[in-house]
Structures are given as C-alpha cells and as structure tokens.
Design a protein around this motif. Sequence first.
Motif, short mmCIF file in Angstrom:
data_model
loop_
_atom_site.label_atom_id
_atom_site.label_comp_id
_atom_site.label_asym_id
_atom_site.label_seq_id
_atom_site.Cartn_x
_atom_site.Cartn_y
_atom_site.Cartn_z
N GLY A 35 41.38 -18.39 53.15
CA GLY A 35 40.53 -17.26 53.57
C GLY A 35 41.14 -15.93 53.21
N GLU A 36 42.46 -15.78 53.46
CA GLU A 36 43.14 -14.53 53.13
C GLU A 36 43.14 -14.30 51.62
N VAL A 37 43.41 -15.35 50.85
CA VAL A 37 43.41 -15.22 49.39
C VAL A 37 42.03 -14.81 48.89
N GLU A 38 40.98 -15.41 49.43
CA GLU A 38 39.62 -15.07 49.01
C GLU A 38 39.29 -13.62 49.37
N ALA A 39 39.72 -13.19 50.57
CA ALA A 39 39.48 -11.79 50.97
C ALA A 39 40.23 -10.84 50.05
N LEU A 40 41.49 -11.16 49.74
CA LEU A 40 42.27 -10.32 48.83
C LEU A 40 41.68 -10.32 47.42
N GLN A 41 41.18 -11.47 46.99
CA GLN A 41 40.56 -11.56 45.67
C GLN A 41 39.31 -10.68 45.63
N ALA A 42 38.52 -10.67 46.71
CA ALA A 42 37.33 -9.82 46.76
C ALA A 42 37.72 -8.35 46.73
N GLN A 43 38.79 -7.99 47.45
CA GLN A 43 39.27 -6.61 47.41
C GLN A 43 39.75 -6.23 46.02
#
Length: 197
Positions: A35-43
């Motif tokens: 989840g954190e990686v996906e959020a960072l990827q979106a950012q």
Amino acid sequence: MSGTTTPTSELTSQYSTQVAGDLARNVKEQERLTGEVEALQAQLTALRNDHTVLVKIEQALGTPSTSAPPVKPRTATPTRRKRTTKEPSKPRQTMAKKSAAKKSSARASASPSASPTLVSLVRTHLARQSAPRSAAEIATALGTQHPERTIKTTVVRTTLEGLVAKAHAQRTKQGSSVFYTAPDTTRPKAHNEDPPS
C-alpha cells in the motif's frame, strides 16, 4: 513408542502455531508495504506529470531552463547505508554558490535578442508617460505589453524604489498613494548645485 510421539506432536503443534502466526504477520506487513509503495508510486507519477507541465510552461515563457532532468526510477531496491563520519557542510554550500553563479552568468551572457530586464522595461515605460503612474498601473501596463512575462506589482514597486534610490525615477505622494515619474532632466542634480552664499 506412544510416549515419544506425544511430545513430538505437541512440539510440532507449537511450531505450526508459531509459523502460522509469523506467516499472518508477514502477509499483513507485505500488504502494508505494498500500500505504501503504491501510494508513493502515485505521488511520483503526479510529480513527474507536474514536472512535464512545468517544463512546457518554462519553454513557452522562453526563460532559461533551470530545471533538473526528472529522476529515473531505480531498478534495484537500495539498501540503507550508515554514515561513518559526518560530512562537512561547506562543500554543499560551495556547490550551491557555484550553481547560482553559473545560472546568473548564463542569464548575463544571454544574447542581446533576449527579453529586456524589468528595470529597463520600467524605465522605458516611465519615460513615455506624461503623468505620474502608480506601481499597480505600471505593472498592469507592462503585463499587457509583455503577456509572455509574469509581472507582479510588488516586484515592480521594488524595482521602482531601486530606480528612485539611484535617481533614475522620482516618487511623489498624493494622499496615501505613491506615484512614480521619469526623472526631471531639466533641473540639475542636487550634488552639482553650488551651496547658497
């Protein structure tokens, strides 16, 4: 024989329970990190899109490029490194100063066909006016004449005050408003005048 199988099965049961708990925690941790990686990827994707838009705006304005190239994604996951010694801060400051010096020299060495400075625009505008103008009026007029530039009233006011300090413009007050004109060239400068006898 049955005495040895009971402790073994109890031990196996304990290990099974512990492994099952460890597996459940592992799966939860993987989900959290995913989840954190996906959020960072979106950012990161949003930042890259913003970078592209800003570069296009910068090119449309015709200003010299000050942007750094976008950061390319890393293929391997970096490991944390421990610092063994503290890095001195002076080299970073020196690099920043050198970078600023390069940028300012690049602007200074721009071709004569480059757009004029705000100071020269303001001086020219004042010289063409027959009546005093406020900083807001000057900023609006220059913004209309040069739509490719972002001209802010506060920056124009600061520029005007700099010109007044160098006697390249005159300031007058009418009530609470401040107006600016080109310098009066018919009157000699005060430092050239002889003191009264």
